[in-house]
Design a protein around this motif. Structure first.
Motif, short mmCIF file in Angstrom:
data_model
loop_
_atom_site.label_atom_id
_atom_site.label_comp_id
_atom_site.label_asym_id
_atom_site.label_seq_id
_atom_site.Cartn_x
_atom_site.Cartn_y
_atom_site.Cartn_z
N PHE A 1 -15.73 14.08 -29.08
CA PHE A 1 -15.25 14.89 -27.71
C PHE A 1 -15.41 14.58 -26.27
CE2 PHE A 1 -16.22 16.46 -32.20
CZ PHE A 1 -14.84 16.69 -32.36
N ILE B 1 -15.78 17.08 -23.68
CA ILE B 1 -15.69 18.47 -23.42
C ILE B 1 -15.30 18.51 -21.28
CG2 ILE B 1 -16.68 20.70 -22.87
CD1 ILE B 1 -16.32 19.26 -26.24
N VAL C 1 -17.91 25.93 -25.22
CA VAL C 1 -17.29 25.58 -26.36
C VAL C 1 -17.85 25.35 -27.86
CG1 VAL C 1 -15.54 24.88 -25.39
CG2 VAL C 1 -16.64 23.00 -25.86
N ALA D 1 -19.93 22.04 -18.80
CA ALA D 1 -18.68 20.95 -18.59
C ALA D 1 -19.58 20.14 -17.56
CB ALA D 1 -17.42 20.79 -18.29
N VAL E 1 -13.23 21.47 -32.19
CA VAL E 1 -13.82 22.17 -31.02
C VAL E 1 -13.34 23.18 -30.67
CG1 VAL E 1 -12.02 20.67 -29.66
CG2 VAL E 1 -14.19 21.43 -28.47
#
Length: 368
Positions: free
Chosen positions: A325, A327, A332, A347, A363
Protein backbone atom coordinates in the motif's frame (compact mmCIF):
# COMPACT_ATOMS: atom_id res chain seq x y z
CA UNK A 1 -42.26 -37.33 8.36
CA UNK A 2 -40.50 -35.55 5.44
CA UNK A 3 -39.95 -31.83 6.06
CA UNK A 4 -42.78 -31.45 8.57
CA UNK A 5 -40.56 -30.75 11.58
CA UNK A 6 -37.76 -28.18 11.66
CA UNK A 7 -34.97 -27.63 14.15
CA UNK A 8 -35.78 -24.61 16.30
CA UNK A 9 -32.07 -23.97 16.72
CA UNK A 10 -30.83 -23.75 13.13
CA UNK A 11 -33.94 -24.11 10.96
CA UNK A 12 -32.92 -27.31 9.14
CA UNK A 13 -35.45 -30.08 8.45
CA UNK A 14 -35.29 -32.80 11.12
CA UNK A 15 -34.55 -36.40 10.09
CA UNK A 16 -34.00 -39.51 12.23
CA UNK A 17 -32.35 -41.86 9.71
CA UNK A 18 -28.73 -40.80 9.21
CA UNK A 19 -26.55 -39.49 12.05
CA UNK A 20 -24.01 -38.06 9.59
CA UNK A 21 -26.50 -35.99 7.61
CA UNK A 22 -27.86 -32.52 8.39
CA UNK A 23 -30.85 -32.34 10.70
CA UNK A 24 -30.36 -35.65 12.52
CA UNK A 25 -32.15 -36.06 15.83
CA UNK A 26 -32.76 -39.30 17.74
CA UNK A 27 -36.40 -40.47 17.54
CA UNK A 28 -36.84 -39.75 21.26
CA UNK A 29 -36.20 -36.05 20.58
CA UNK A 30 -39.40 -35.85 18.53
CA UNK A 31 -41.42 -36.39 21.69
CA UNK A 32 -40.28 -33.05 23.10
CA UNK A 33 -42.38 -29.96 22.72
CA UNK A 34 -39.52 -28.13 21.02
CA UNK A 35 -37.24 -30.14 18.78
CA UNK A 36 -33.60 -29.34 18.02
CA UNK A 37 -31.17 -31.39 15.94
CA UNK A 38 -28.25 -33.22 17.50
CA UNK A 39 -25.78 -30.71 16.06
CA UNK A 40 -27.54 -27.81 17.82
CA UNK A 41 -27.87 -29.86 21.02
CA UNK A 42 -24.14 -30.52 21.15
CA UNK A 43 -23.26 -26.93 20.24
CA UNK A 44 -25.61 -25.58 22.90
CA UNK A 45 -24.70 -27.88 25.76
CA UNK A 46 -21.08 -28.87 25.03
CA UNK A 47 -19.84 -26.03 22.77
CA UNK A 48 -18.94 -28.65 20.17
CA UNK A 49 -19.21 -27.75 16.50
CA UNK A 50 -19.85 -30.33 13.77
CA UNK A 51 -18.86 -29.54 10.20
CA UNK A 52 -21.77 -29.13 7.80
CA UNK A 53 -22.16 -30.11 4.18
CA UNK A 54 -23.90 -26.96 2.90
CA UNK A 55 -22.02 -25.14 0.14
CA UNK A 56 -21.92 -21.42 -0.65
CA UNK A 57 -24.40 -22.10 -3.46
CA UNK A 58 -26.77 -23.74 -0.95
CA UNK A 59 -26.69 -20.64 1.22
CA UNK A 60 -27.28 -18.34 -1.76
CA UNK A 61 -30.21 -20.43 -3.02
CA UNK A 62 -31.86 -20.11 0.38
CA UNK A 63 -31.46 -16.33 0.24
CA UNK A 64 -32.29 -15.87 -3.45
CA UNK A 65 -36.05 -15.65 -2.87
CA UNK A 66 -35.87 -12.56 -0.68
CA UNK A 67 -35.78 -10.11 -3.60
CA UNK A 68 -39.24 -11.22 -4.76
CA UNK A 69 -40.79 -10.45 -1.36
CA UNK A 70 -42.12 -7.08 -0.20
CA UNK A 71 -40.11 -6.75 2.99
CA UNK A 72 -37.69 -4.76 5.11
CA UNK A 73 -34.11 -6.04 4.92
CA UNK A 74 -32.07 -5.68 8.08
CA UNK A 75 -28.42 -6.11 7.18
CA UNK A 76 -26.15 -6.74 10.16
CA UNK A 77 -22.42 -6.12 9.95
CA UNK A 78 -19.67 -6.60 12.50
CA UNK A 79 -18.29 -3.13 13.28
CA UNK A 80 -15.00 -4.72 14.30
CA UNK A 81 -14.77 -6.47 10.91
CA UNK A 82 -16.83 -4.24 8.60
CA UNK A 83 -15.14 -5.22 5.33
CA UNK A 84 -14.92 -8.89 6.23
CA UNK A 85 -18.57 -9.11 7.25
CA UNK A 86 -19.95 -7.14 4.30
CA UNK A 87 -22.12 -9.14 1.87
CA UNK A 88 -20.96 -8.36 -1.65
CA UNK A 89 -23.74 -8.32 -4.23
CA UNK A 90 -26.35 -7.74 -1.52
CA UNK A 91 -28.59 -5.98 -4.09
CA UNK A 92 -28.93 -9.28 -5.98
CA UNK A 93 -30.59 -10.84 -2.93
CA UNK A 94 -32.79 -7.98 -1.75
CA UNK A 95 -34.09 -6.54 -5.01
CA UNK A 96 -35.75 -3.15 -4.46
CA UNK A 97 -36.47 -3.73 -0.78
CA UNK A 98 -35.19 -1.04 1.63
CA UNK A 99 -32.09 -1.87 3.67
CA UNK A 100 -31.61 -0.90 7.32
CA UNK A 101 -27.92 -1.25 8.25
CA UNK A 102 -27.13 -2.43 11.79
CA UNK A 103 -23.60 -2.30 13.20
CA UNK A 104 -23.12 -5.01 15.83
CA UNK A 105 -20.45 -5.47 18.53
CA UNK A 106 -20.45 -1.82 19.53
CA UNK A 107 -19.15 -2.90 22.94
CA UNK A 108 -15.78 -3.84 21.39
CA UNK A 109 -14.91 -0.29 20.31
CA UNK A 110 -13.31 2.16 22.75
CA UNK A 111 -16.00 4.03 24.67
CA UNK A 112 -14.41 7.34 23.64
CA UNK A 113 -15.63 6.85 20.05
CA UNK A 114 -18.85 8.80 19.44
CA UNK A 115 -21.73 6.69 18.03
CA UNK A 116 -22.68 9.33 15.43
CA UNK A 117 -19.17 9.21 14.01
CA UNK A 118 -19.48 5.44 13.60
CA UNK A 119 -22.91 5.79 11.94
CA UNK A 120 -21.66 8.40 9.46
CA UNK A 121 -18.60 6.28 8.71
CA UNK A 122 -20.81 3.22 8.07
CA UNK A 123 -23.09 5.21 5.72
CA UNK A 124 -20.05 6.41 3.82
CA UNK A 125 -18.53 2.92 3.55
CA UNK A 126 -21.87 1.40 2.45
CA UNK A 127 -22.21 4.06 -0.26
CA UNK A 128 -18.66 3.33 -1.44
CA UNK A 129 -19.73 -0.31 -1.74
CA UNK A 130 -22.74 0.65 -3.87
CA UNK A 131 -25.51 0.33 -1.28
CA UNK A 132 -27.78 3.18 -0.19
CA UNK A 133 -29.30 2.45 3.22
CA UNK A 134 -32.42 4.04 4.73
CA UNK A 135 -30.78 4.35 8.16
CA UNK A 136 -27.98 3.07 10.40
CA UNK A 137 -28.29 1.72 13.94
CA UNK A 138 -25.69 0.41 16.42
CA UNK A 139 -25.93 -2.28 19.08
CA UNK A 140 -24.20 -5.06 20.95
CA UNK A 141 -26.37 -8.16 20.59
CA UNK A 142 -24.13 -10.10 22.97
CA UNK A 143 -24.51 -7.54 25.76
CA UNK A 144 -28.10 -6.57 24.92
CA UNK A 145 -26.91 -2.97 24.41
CA UNK A 146 -29.35 -0.80 22.37
CA UNK A 147 -31.41 -3.85 21.32
CA UNK A 148 -34.67 -2.07 22.26
CA UNK A 149 -33.69 0.96 20.17
CA UNK A 150 -32.85 -1.23 17.17
CA UNK A 151 -36.16 -3.09 17.56
CA UNK A 152 -38.02 0.25 17.60
CA UNK A 153 -36.22 1.38 14.43
CA UNK A 154 -37.13 -1.89 12.68
CA UNK A 155 -40.77 -1.42 13.71
CA UNK A 156 -40.69 2.16 12.43
CA UNK A 157 -39.50 1.17 8.96
CA UNK A 158 -41.19 -2.19 8.34
CA UNK A 159 -44.73 -0.84 7.77
CA UNK A 160 -46.33 -4.18 8.76
CA UNK A 161 -44.11 -6.05 6.27
CA UNK A 162 -42.00 -9.14 6.87
CA UNK A 163 -38.44 -8.57 8.09
CA UNK A 164 -35.41 -10.51 6.85
CA UNK A 165 -32.23 -10.43 8.94
CA UNK A 166 -29.24 -10.96 6.63
CA UNK A 167 -25.48 -10.95 7.03
CA UNK A 168 -22.28 -12.91 6.79
CA UNK A 169 -21.50 -15.69 9.24
CA UNK A 170 -20.59 -14.65 12.77
CA UNK A 171 -22.01 -11.10 12.65
CA UNK A 172 -24.47 -11.82 15.48
CA UNK A 173 -27.78 -12.24 13.64
CA UNK A 174 -29.04 -15.14 15.72
CA UNK A 175 -27.77 -13.58 18.96
CA UNK A 176 -29.72 -10.41 18.13
CA UNK A 177 -32.92 -12.35 17.41
CA UNK A 178 -32.50 -14.29 20.65
CA UNK A 179 -32.32 -10.98 22.49
CA UNK A 180 -35.56 -9.90 20.79
CA UNK A 181 -37.23 -13.17 21.80
CA UNK A 182 -36.13 -12.74 25.42
CA UNK A 183 -37.16 -9.09 25.45
CA UNK A 184 -40.54 -9.26 23.76
CA UNK A 185 -41.84 -12.83 23.62
CA UNK A 186 -44.41 -13.91 26.18
CA UNK A 187 -43.84 -17.56 25.40
CA UNK A 188 -40.95 -19.76 26.42
CA UNK A 189 -39.13 -20.20 23.13
CA UNK A 190 -36.15 -22.37 22.25
CA UNK A 191 -33.42 -19.89 21.44
CA UNK A 192 -31.74 -20.00 18.05
CA UNK A 193 -28.38 -21.73 18.10
CA UNK A 194 -25.57 -19.19 18.36
CA UNK A 195 -21.80 -19.46 18.51
CA UNK A 196 -18.68 -17.71 17.21
CA UNK A 197 -18.12 -20.55 14.74
CA UNK A 198 -19.01 -19.86 11.11
CA UNK A 199 -22.27 -21.23 9.72
CA UNK A 200 -24.58 -22.08 12.62
CA UNK A 201 -27.94 -21.08 11.07
CA UNK A 202 -28.63 -23.51 8.22
CA UNK A 203 -32.03 -22.47 6.84
CA UNK A 204 -34.64 -19.75 7.20
CA UNK A 205 -36.02 -19.55 10.73
CA UNK A 206 -39.46 -17.91 10.92
CA UNK A 207 -40.57 -15.97 14.00
CA UNK A 208 -44.12 -14.49 13.84
CA UNK A 209 -44.36 -10.75 14.52
CA UNK A 210 -48.15 -10.55 14.26
CA UNK A 211 -50.96 -12.36 12.44
CA UNK A 212 -49.77 -11.22 9.00
CA UNK A 213 -46.01 -10.81 9.17
CA UNK A 214 -42.89 -12.58 10.38
CA UNK A 215 -39.22 -12.00 11.08
CA UNK A 216 -36.82 -14.39 9.34
CA UNK A 217 -33.33 -15.32 10.47
CA UNK A 218 -31.36 -16.26 7.36
CA UNK A 219 -28.23 -18.41 7.10
CA UNK A 220 -25.02 -16.43 7.20
CA UNK A 221 -23.15 -16.35 3.92
CA UNK A 222 -19.56 -17.46 4.40
CA UNK A 223 -16.98 -14.84 3.42
CA UNK A 224 -13.91 -16.94 2.75
CA UNK A 225 -11.57 -13.97 3.05
CA UNK A 226 -12.13 -13.86 6.84
CA UNK A 227 -9.30 -15.34 8.88
CA UNK A 228 -11.78 -17.46 10.89
CA UNK A 229 -11.86 -19.92 8.00
CA UNK A 230 -8.11 -20.55 8.12
CA UNK A 231 -7.41 -21.19 11.79
CA UNK A 232 -8.49 -23.74 14.40
CA UNK A 233 -11.18 -23.22 17.01
CA UNK A 234 -8.75 -22.59 19.88
CA UNK A 235 -6.99 -19.79 18.00
CA UNK A 236 -10.32 -18.38 16.83
CA UNK A 237 -11.33 -17.87 20.46
CA UNK A 238 -8.04 -16.05 21.10
CA UNK A 239 -8.39 -13.59 18.20
CA UNK A 240 -12.13 -12.97 18.68
CA UNK A 241 -12.48 -9.95 21.01
CA UNK A 242 -14.78 -10.49 23.98
CA UNK A 243 -14.60 -7.03 25.57
CA UNK A 244 -13.63 -3.44 24.80
CA UNK A 245 -10.47 -3.30 22.74
CA UNK A 246 -7.55 -1.49 24.31
CA UNK A 247 -5.67 0.20 21.44
CA UNK A 248 -1.92 -0.39 21.43
CA UNK A 249 0.23 2.47 20.11
CA UNK A 250 3.69 1.92 18.58
CA UNK A 251 6.10 4.69 17.60
CA UNK A 252 7.90 3.31 14.55
CA UNK A 253 10.71 4.47 12.32
CA UNK A 254 10.64 3.23 8.76
CA UNK A 255 12.28 -0.16 8.44
CA UNK A 256 10.38 -1.67 11.38
CA UNK A 257 7.88 -4.54 11.51
CA UNK A 258 5.00 -5.58 13.76
CA UNK A 259 3.93 -9.23 13.99
CA UNK A 260 0.43 -10.05 15.22
CA UNK A 261 1.23 -13.41 16.73
CA UNK A 262 2.19 -15.54 13.75
CA UNK A 263 -1.01 -14.71 11.87
CA UNK A 264 -0.14 -11.38 10.26
CA UNK A 265 2.73 -9.00 9.65
CA UNK A 266 2.88 -5.22 9.16
CA UNK A 267 5.98 -3.62 7.57
CA UNK A 268 6.59 0.14 7.73
CA UNK A 269 8.82 0.34 4.66
CA UNK A 270 9.19 4.13 4.31
CA UNK A 271 7.76 7.38 5.60
CA UNK A 272 8.13 9.79 8.53
CA UNK A 273 8.43 8.45 12.07
CA UNK A 274 4.91 8.19 13.45
CA UNK A 275 2.41 6.45 15.71
CA UNK A 276 0.68 3.29 14.52
CA UNK A 277 -2.43 2.33 16.49
CA UNK A 278 -3.34 -1.36 16.68
CA UNK A 279 -6.98 -2.39 17.19
CA UNK A 280 -6.86 -6.13 17.83
CA UNK A 281 -8.08 -8.64 20.40
CA UNK A 282 -6.48 -7.86 23.76
CA UNK A 283 -5.30 -11.48 23.88
CA UNK A 284 -3.36 -11.31 20.61
CA UNK A 285 0.34 -10.57 21.28
CA UNK A 286 2.20 -8.04 19.11
CA UNK A 287 5.96 -8.35 18.54
CA UNK A 288 8.13 -5.54 17.13
CA UNK A 289 11.34 -6.15 15.19
CA UNK A 290 13.50 -4.66 12.44
CA UNK A 291 12.25 -5.16 8.89
CA UNK A 292 15.58 -6.65 7.82
CA UNK A 293 15.23 -9.39 10.45
CA UNK A 294 11.49 -10.03 10.06
CA UNK A 295 11.51 -12.88 7.54
CA UNK A 296 14.23 -14.76 9.41
CA UNK A 297 12.39 -14.26 12.72
CA UNK A 298 9.15 -15.61 11.26
CA UNK A 299 10.88 -18.66 9.80
CA UNK A 300 12.48 -19.54 13.14
CA UNK A 301 9.81 -18.39 15.61
CA UNK A 302 6.40 -18.98 13.95
CA UNK A 303 4.40 -21.04 16.43
CA UNK A 304 6.83 -20.26 19.27
CA UNK A 305 7.53 -16.58 20.05
CA UNK A 306 5.12 -15.67 17.26
CA UNK A 307 1.88 -17.39 18.22
CA UNK A 308 -0.96 -18.12 17.69
CA UNK A 309 -0.90 -20.48 15.87
CA UNK A 310 0.92 -23.06 17.99
CA UNK A 311 3.96 -24.84 16.55
CA UNK A 312 1.94 -27.92 15.58
CA UNK A 313 -0.56 -25.77 13.67
CA UNK A 314 1.85 -23.58 11.67
CA UNK A 315 2.09 -25.97 8.73
CA UNK A 316 -1.70 -26.02 8.40
CA UNK A 317 -1.84 -22.23 7.96
CA UNK A 318 -1.58 -20.96 4.35
CA UNK A 319 1.68 -19.08 3.67
CA UNK A 320 1.62 -15.36 4.39
CA UNK A 321 0.80 -13.35 1.26
CA UNK A 322 2.13 -9.81 0.76
CA UNK A 323 -0.11 -6.77 0.11
CA UNK A 324 1.53 -3.42 -0.69
CA UNK A 325 0.00 0.00 0.00
CA UNK A 326 1.15 3.51 -0.88
CA UNK A 327 -0.50 5.77 1.68
CA UNK A 328 -1.14 9.31 0.43
CA UNK A 329 -3.47 10.71 3.09
CA UNK A 330 -3.37 10.93 6.88
CA UNK A 331 -5.39 8.56 9.07
CA UNK A 332 -6.20 5.40 7.15
CA UNK A 333 -6.69 1.87 8.42
CA UNK A 334 -4.91 -1.23 7.13
CA UNK A 335 -7.49 -3.96 7.80
CA UNK A 336 -6.80 -7.68 8.26
CA UNK A 337 -10.16 -9.35 7.66
CA UNK A 338 -11.43 -10.91 10.88
CA UNK A 339 -8.33 -9.99 12.86
CA UNK A 340 -8.49 -6.21 13.29
CA UNK A 341 -6.72 -3.17 11.88
CA UNK A 342 -3.75 -0.83 12.26
CA UNK A 343 -4.23 2.93 11.80
CA UNK A 344 -1.53 4.74 9.83
CA UNK A 345 -1.58 8.30 11.22
CA UNK A 346 0.62 10.21 8.75
CA UNK A 347 1.25 10.28 5.01
CA UNK A 348 3.18 9.62 2.87
CA UNK A 349 4.00 6.05 3.84
CA UNK A 350 4.71 2.75 2.14
CA UNK A 351 3.26 -0.26 3.93
CA UNK A 352 3.50 -3.97 3.26
CA UNK A 353 0.91 -6.10 5.05
CA UNK A 354 0.98 -9.89 5.21
CA UNK A 355 -1.83 -12.31 6.05
CA UNK A 356 -2.47 -16.01 5.29
CA UNK A 357 -3.10 -16.44 1.57
CA UNK A 358 -6.83 -15.99 0.96
CA UNK A 359 -7.40 -13.61 3.89
CA UNK A 360 -8.53 -10.13 2.84
CA UNK A 361 -6.28 -7.14 3.52
CA UNK A 362 -7.69 -3.66 2.76
CA UNK A 363 -7.04 0.04 3.15
CA UNK A 364 -9.92 2.30 4.17
CA UNK A 365 -10.74 5.69 5.70
CA UNK A 366 -9.97 5.49 9.43
CA UNK A 367 -12.91 4.38 11.56
CA UNK A 368 -11.56 5.96 14.77
Amino acid sequence: MGNSIYCEGCGVAIQTENKKELGYAPPSALEREQVICQRCFRLKHYNEIQDVSLTDDDYRKILSGIGSQDALIVKIVDIFDFSGSWLTGIHRFVGKNPILLIGNKLDLLPKSVKPNKIKNWMKYEAKQLGVKVIDVELMSAEKGMRVKEVAATIEEYRNDKDVYIVGATNVGKSTFINQLIKEFSEETTTLITTSHYPGTTLDLIEIPLDEKSSLYDTPGIINHHQIAHYINKKDLKKITPKKEIKPKVYQLNDGQTLFMGGLARFDFESGPKQSFICYLSNELPIHRTKLEKASDLYEKQAGELLSPPDSDEVDQLPPLAKHEFSIKEDKVDIVFSGLGWITVTSAPARIAAYAPKGVGVYVRQALI
